[in-house]
Every structure is written in C-alpha cells, then in structure tokens.
Design a protein around this motif. Sequence first.
Motif, PDB file in Angstrom:
ATOM      1  N   ILE A 111       0.842  -1.200   0.000  1.00  9.51           N
ATOM      2  CA  ILE A 111       0.000   0.000   0.000  1.00  9.51           C
ATOM      3  C   ILE A 111       0.876   1.248   0.000  1.00  9.51           C
ATOM      4  CG2 ILE A 111      -1.638   1.342   1.383  1.00  9.51           C
ATOM      5  CD1 ILE A 111      -2.894  -1.364   2.209  1.00  9.51           C
ATOM      6  N   VAL A 112       1.927   1.239   0.810  1.00  8.29           N
ATOM      7  CA  VAL A 112       2.846   2.389   0.871  1.00  8.29           C
ATOM      8  C   VAL A 112       3.470   2.631  -0.497  1.00  8.29           C
ATOM      9  CG1 VAL A 112       4.979   3.282   1.902  1.00  8.29           C
ATOM     10  CG2 VAL A 112       3.319   2.040   3.338  1.00  8.29           C
ATOM     11  N   VAL A 113       3.982   1.575  -1.100  1.00 14.59           N
ATOM     12  CA  VAL A 113       4.641   1.712  -2.404  1.00 14.59           C
ATOM     13  C   VAL A 113       3.640   2.148  -3.472  1.00 14.59           C
ATOM     14  CG1 VAL A 113       5.887   0.478  -4.224  1.00 14.59           C
ATOM     15  CG2 VAL A 113       6.497   0.105  -1.828  1.00 14.59           C
ATOM     16  N   ALA A 114       2.451   1.584  -3.453  1.00 13.42           N
ATOM     17  CA  ALA A 114       1.435   1.966  -4.438  1.00 13.42           C
ATOM     18  C   ALA A 114       1.064   3.443  -4.304  1.00 13.42           C
ATOM     19  CB  ALA A 114       0.192   1.089  -4.291  1.00 13.42           C
ATOM     20  N   GLU A 115       0.937   3.930  -3.085  1.00  6.70           N
ATOM     21  CA  GLU A 115       0.615   5.346  -2.878  1.00  6.70           C
ATOM     22  C   GLU A 115       1.746   6.253  -3.356  1.00  6.70           C
ATOM     23  OE1 GLU A 115      -0.570   6.027   1.166  1.00  6.70           O
ATOM     24  OE2 GLU A 115      -2.327   4.723   0.971  1.00  6.70           O
ATOM     25  N   LEU A 116       2.971   5.851  -3.068  1.00  7.61           N
ATOM     26  CA  LEU A 116       4.116   6.643  -3.529  1.00  7.61           C
ATOM     27  C   LEU A 116       4.214   6.633  -5.055  1.00  7.61           C
ATOM     28  CD1 LEU A 116       6.714   5.597  -0.816  1.00  7.61           C
ATOM     29  CD2 LEU A 116       5.625   7.845  -1.069  1.00  7.61           C
ATOM     30  N   ALA A 117       3.948   5.493  -5.659  1.00 10.94           N
ATOM     31  CA  ALA A 117       3.965   5.406  -7.125  1.00 10.94           C
ATOM     32  C   ALA A 117       2.886   6.303  -7.726  1.00 10.94           C
ATOM     33  CB  ALA A 117       3.769   3.955  -7.570  1.00 10.94           C
ATOM     34  N   GLU A 118       1.727   6.337  -7.092  1.00  9.81           N
ATOM     35  CA  GLU A 118       0.635   7.199  -7.572  1.00  9.81           C
ATOM     36  C   GLU A 118       1.021   8.668  -7.463  1.00  9.81           C
ATOM     37  OE1 GLU A 118      -3.961   8.240  -6.397  1.00  9.81           O
ATOM     38  OE2 GLU A 118      -3.227   6.213  -6.041  1.00  9.81           O
ATOM     39  N   ARG A 119       1.642   9.038  -6.349  1.00 11.49           N
ATOM     40  CA  ARG A 119       2.117  10.424  -6.201  1.00 11.49           C
ATOM     41  C   ARG A 119       3.124  10.774  -7.289  1.00 11.49           C
ATOM     42  NH1 ARG A 119       4.566  11.242  -0.532  1.00 11.49           N
ATOM     43  NH2 ARG A 119       5.318  13.110  -1.560  1.00 11.49           N
ATOM     44  N   ARG A 120       4.004   9.825  -7.602  1.00 12.88           N
ATOM     45  CA  ARG A 120       5.015  10.061  -8.640  1.00 12.88           C
ATOM     46  C   ARG A 120       4.352  10.270  -9.994  1.00 12.88           C
ATOM     47  NH1 ARG A 120       7.772   6.746 -12.254  1.00 12.88           N
ATOM     48  NH2 ARG A 120       9.736   7.664 -12.933  1.00 12.88           N
ATOM     49  N   ILE A 121       3.383   9.437 -10.332  1.00 14.30           N
ATOM     50  CA  ILE A 121       2.673   9.573 -11.611  1.00 14.30           C
ATOM     51  C   ILE A 121       1.964  10.923 -11.681  1.00 14.30           C
ATOM     52  CG2 ILE A 121       0.722   8.688 -12.957  1.00 14.30           C
ATOM     53  CD1 ILE A 121       1.656   5.851 -12.033  1.00 14.30           C
ATOM     54  N   GLU A 122       1.310  11.311 -10.592  1.00 19.49           N
ATOM     55  CA  GLU A 122       0.641  12.610 -10.557  1.00 19.49           C
ATOM     56  C   GLU A 122       1.631  13.745 -10.771  1.00 19.49           C
ATOM     57  OE1 GLU A 122      -1.381  12.578  -6.800  1.00 19.49           O
ATOM     58  OE2 GLU A 122      -2.951  11.229  -7.520  1.00 19.49           O
ATOM     59  N   ALA A 123       2.819  13.621 -10.186  1.00 17.63           N
ATOM     60  CA  ALA A 123       3.847  14.652 -10.347  1.00 17.63           C
ATOM     61  C   ALA A 123       4.356  14.710 -11.785  1.00 17.63           C
ATOM     62  CB  ALA A 123       5.007  14.396  -9.383  1.00 17.63           C
ATOM     63  N   ILE A 124       4.506  13.552 -12.418  1.00 14.34           N
ATOM     64  CA  ILE A 124       4.958  13.504 -13.811  1.00 14.34           C
ATOM     65  C   ILE A 124       3.925  14.160 -14.717  1.00 14.34           C
ATOM     66  CG2 ILE A 124       5.396  11.949 -15.759  1.00 14.34           C
ATOM     67  CD1 ILE A 124       6.702  10.035 -13.663  1.00 14.34           C
ATOM     68  N   VAL A 125       2.654  13.865 -14.490  1.00 16.73           N
ATOM     69  CA  VAL A 125       1.578  14.467 -15.288  1.00 16.73           C
ATOM     70  C   VAL A 125       1.551  15.976 -15.060  1.00 16.73           C
ATOM     71  CG1 VAL A 125      -0.934  14.594 -15.569  1.00 16.73           C
ATOM     72  CG2 VAL A 125       0.201  12.367 -15.439  1.00 16.73           C
ATOM     73  N   ALA A 126       1.682  16.405 -13.803  1.00 20.51           N
ATOM     74  CA  ALA A 126       1.683  17.837 -13.502  1.00 20.51           C
ATOM     75  C   ALA A 126       2.859  18.532 -14.183  1.00 20.51           C
ATOM     76  CB  ALA A 126       1.729  18.061 -11.991  1.00 20.51           C
ATOM     77  N   GLU A 127       4.027  17.878 -14.176  1.00 19.10           N
ATOM     78  CA  GLU A 127       5.192  18.462 -14.851  1.00 19.10           C
ATOM     79  C   GLU A 127       4.950  18.573 -16.355  1.00 19.10           C
ATOM     80  OE1 GLU A 127      10.015  17.999 -15.171  1.00 19.10           O
ATOM     81  OE2 GLU A 127       8.830  16.170 -14.980  1.00 19.10           O
ATOM     82  N   ALA A 128       4.403  17.534 -16.959  1.00 15.36           N
ATOM     83  CA  ALA A 128       4.130  17.562 -18.399  1.00 15.36           C
ATOM     84  C   ALA A 128       3.143  18.671 -18.743  1.00 15.36           C
ATOM     85  CB  ALA A 128       3.597  16.204 -18.867  1.00 15.36           C
ATOM     86  N   ASN A 129       2.124  18.835 -17.922  1.00 13.55           N
ATOM     87  CA  ASN A 129       1.135  19.889 -18.164  1.00 13.55           C
ATOM     88  C   ASN A 129       1.757  21.277 -18.011  1.00 13.55           C
ATOM     89  OD1 ASN A 129      -0.835  17.993 -18.666  1.00 13.55           O
ATOM     90  ND2 ASN A 129      -1.670  18.066 -16.601  1.00 13.55           N
ATOM     91  N   ALA A 130       2.576  21.458 -16.983  1.00 13.62           N
ATOM     92  CA  ALA A 130       3.235  22.748 -16.786  1.00 13.62           C
ATOM     93  C   ALA A 130       4.181  23.058 -17.939  1.00 13.62           C
ATOM     94  CB  ALA A 130       3.991  22.756 -15.450  1.00 13.62           C
ATOM     95  N   LEU A 131       4.910  22.057 -18.407  1.00 11.16           N
ATOM     96  CA  LEU A 131       5.816  22.269 -19.541  1.00 11.16           C
ATOM     97  C   LEU A 131       5.053  22.638 -20.806  1.00 11.16           C
ATOM     98  CD1 LEU A 131       8.468  19.465 -18.947  1.00 11.16           C
ATOM     99  CD2 LEU A 131       8.823  21.941 -18.824  1.00 11.16           C
ATOM    100  N   ALA A 132       3.888  22.042 -21.007  1.00 15.20           N
ATOM    101  CA  ALA A 132       3.068  22.393 -22.170  1.00 15.20           C
ATOM    102  C   ALA A 132       2.646  23.859 -22.087  1.00 15.20           C
ATOM    103  CB  ALA A 132       1.840  21.481 -22.262  1.00 15.20           C
TER     104      ALA A 132
END
Length: 129
Positions: A70-91
């Motif tokens: 559960i800990v790892v899955a939550e951290l992975a989800e946070r990472r994915i959200e951060a990657i998407v946020a970075e991609a959106n900001a770069l756009a």
Amino acid sequence: MGRGTLQEGITMQRYELDAYLGDDHGLDEDQIAELLAKTDDIEERCDADPDEMREELVAAYRLMREEPNIVVAELAERRIEAIVAEANALAGLRQSAIVLIGRGDATEAGFARLAGVDRMTVRKWLGKK
C-alpha cells in the motif's frame, strides 16, 4: 507522525525523533531504535535536503506501520501525478514561450531564466536547433 522539522547536517537524537513522531506513533522501542539508526543514512543519501529527508523518514516509518504494498502503491501514484503535472506545466510554458517570444515580449534567455529551464529547451520549443 508529527510535523517536526529535520535539521540538516546534524545527527538526529532520540528526543528529536520522539518530538518529530509525536505521542501517538505506535512504534515499540526496537522500532524507534531502528528508525533512529536509519536517520544517518537518510541524511547522507539525501545530501541533507530537508524535504527529501522528511520523505524518506516518513516512508521508513510507514513501512514499519502499514502494509508495504500500500505504501509503495501510494508513492507510485504520487510520482505519476507529479509527472503528469510536470508535463502539463511544460506544455503551458512551451505555449507561453511561443507567444511571448514570438511577439517580442521576452527573449529566449530571459524566458528560460523566468521559466526555470535552459535556453536550448526554449529554442527547441520554438522549433530552432
């Protein structure tokens, strides 16, 4: 877990860890000793960056108290959200560069500095090599 601060460059003492964890941490004496032992490694690995140190300490604590998957899955989800946020900001930054530099309101170097990217990134956004 409490909201204390981690001090960079200083080995964490037991009383500091107790203050950081707060009263309702749910760890036994062996777990506290194990977590305290990890703080030196965490500080060295994170090059004394307080934000990284806090994240690693919280992860170490959570792995002692919660289901690891559960800990790892939550951290992975946070990472994915951060990657998407970075991609959106770069756009958005790319479009801003195209508009502002295109109409002469900014220079490549000035926009790069303001946006926190290098000039070559801005040139790429503008279709230049």
